[in-house]
Enzyme design. Structure first.
Site, PDB file in Angstrom:
ATOM      1  CG  ASP A 196      19.078 -40.627 -51.639  1.00 25.25           C
ATOM      2  OD1 ASP A 196      18.593 -40.905 -52.831  1.00 25.25           O
ATOM      3  OD2 ASP A 196      20.202 -40.957 -51.433  1.00 25.25           O
ATOM      4  CB  CYS A 207      25.387 -39.039 -56.697  1.00 20.24           C
ATOM      5  SG  CYS A 207      24.416 -37.594 -55.980  1.00 20.24           S
ATOM      6  CG  HIS A 216      19.781 -38.802 -55.014  1.00 20.40           C
ATOM      7  ND1 HIS A 216      20.616 -39.517 -54.396  1.00 20.40           N
ATOM      8  CD2 HIS A 216      20.514 -38.478 -56.365  1.00 20.40           C
ATOM      9  CE1 HIS A 216      21.422 -40.013 -55.234  1.00 20.40           C
ATOM     10  NE2 HIS A 216      21.529 -39.228 -56.164  1.00 20.40           N
TER      11      HIS A 216
END
Ligand SMILES: *[C@@H]1O[C@H](CO)[C@@H](O)[C@H](O)[C@H]1NC(C)=O
Ligand SMILES: *[C@@H]1O[C@H](CO)[C@@H](O)[C@H](O)[C@H]1NC(C)=O
Ligand SMILES: *[C@@H]1O[C@H](CO)[C@@H](O)[C@H](O)[C@H]1NC(C)=O
Ligand SMILES: *[C@@H]1O[C@H](CO)[C@@H](O)[C@H](O)[C@H]1NC(C)=O
Ligand SMILES: *[C@@H]1O[C@H](CO)[C@@H](O)[C@H](O)[C@H]1NC(C)=O
Length: 260
Positions: free
Chosen positions: A196, A148, A228
């Site tokens: 995501d 991320c 995600h």
């Protein structure tokens, strides 16, 4: 192996998958075994291989916004260390990560939080950590994983001029800019999730077009049913998520094992 998995499943305790890559084991729960050290004011989580680790390559782990306190991050660092690498995970947020439960409540102002952690400060912490690996730990080569938030910073430190990260793996990166992809100088592996929205089909296509046009050494995987954050935290009871996390773990180690 199947019997072992079944036993672990029944016990409901540690869920571990034996990995073909150097006997590495992905631990999805249990107690972290690494240690924090204060390195010139930055808390750095260290996870060591149990025996005979690599003296030539270390893994630098760049976290998501939940930072180093997240048990899932520590367990993943420990898991990477079972592939015989020393794993180094610095606190990128000076003791101010997003609390694990914050996204569920109304209290979090992410704009505010991001403003408190400007890119230059995060870059400086990463540069200091890279110097620490090279000089204090005397490990010359750095393979990095970024999840991320951290997925933006692996490419940022993989440029020809930075001389920092040699080999990269990123999963579901956020805010990764085309210019940052263009500047990548080493082999890069990307893991993306179908669900995501942060690294969506548009971003994936853009990234792959750039990597191909730059003639870079890369691979890009897309995992169905993966949301995600799947590289770090999944619902282990959901088969597709369990597969995605395990495969992304193996993807990183296979990449490092071949290119490091
Ligand atoms: C230690 O941190 C300070 C800033 O906090 C920095 O100026 C200095 O260069 C750092 N020293 C090392 C060896 O990284
Ligand atoms: C790493 O270095 C240590 C100490 O010099 C040595 O004992 C060990 O065999 C080395 N490991 C590898 C994998 O080369
Ligand atoms: C979040 O923080 C930013 C920057 O401090 C501010 O401009 C904005 O109004 C805040 N949003 C909310 C919903 O409080
Ligand atoms: C992906 O997100 C961007 C915004 O960051 C948006 O412009 C684009 O349309 C999205 N693509 C898809 C396929 O949803
Ligand atoms: C692309 O990279 C490969 C391997 O590094 C090299 O053999 C080839 O000549 C490059 N192609 C172009 C068009 O630069």
């Amino acid at each position: 192996m199947l019997a072992r998995l079944a036993i672990l499943g029944l016990a409901g305790a540690a869920s571990a998958l034996a990995n073909a890559q150097c006997g590495a084991v992905l631990k999805n729960d249990g107690e972290p075994v690494g240690e924090f050290k204060d390195v010139n004011g930055t808390q750095i989580y260290h996870s060591y291989p149990t025996s005979g680790g690599s003296n030539t390559t270390a893994i630098l782990y760049l976290t998501d916004i939940f930072g180093v306190p997240n048990p899932q991050a520590k367990l993943l660092a420990d898991s990477l260390a079972t592939a015989a690498y020393t794993v180094i995970m610095p606190d990128l947020f000076k003791g101010d990560p997003v609390p694990l439960d914050a996204l569920e409540g109304p209290g979090l102002n992410l704009t505010d939080w991001v403003a408190r952690h400007p890119q230059e400060e995060v870059d400086a912490i990463i540069e200091a950590t890279i110097a620490y690996i090279h000089t204090t730990l005397s490990i010359p080569k750095i393979a990095a994983v970024g999840y991320c938030f951290g997925g933006k910073y692996v490419p940022r430190h993989m440029t020809a001029s930075s001389g920092g990260i040699d080999i990269g793996f990123i999963a579901h990166p956020s805010n990764l800019l085309p210019a940052e992809i263009e500047a990548i100088a080493g082999p890069i592996s990307i893991a993306a999730g179908e669900l995501d929205a942060t690294y969506n089909a548009t971003h994936r296509n853009t990234a792959e077009d750039i990597l191909m046009s730059k003639n870079l050494t890369f691979e890009a995987s897309l995992y169905s049913g993966a949301p995600h954050g799947f590289g770090v935290k999944v619902d282990w009871a959901v088969r597709e998520q369990r597969y995605a996390k395990t495969a992304a773990f193996e993807q990183a180690l296979r990449w490092f094992g071949f290119w490091a």
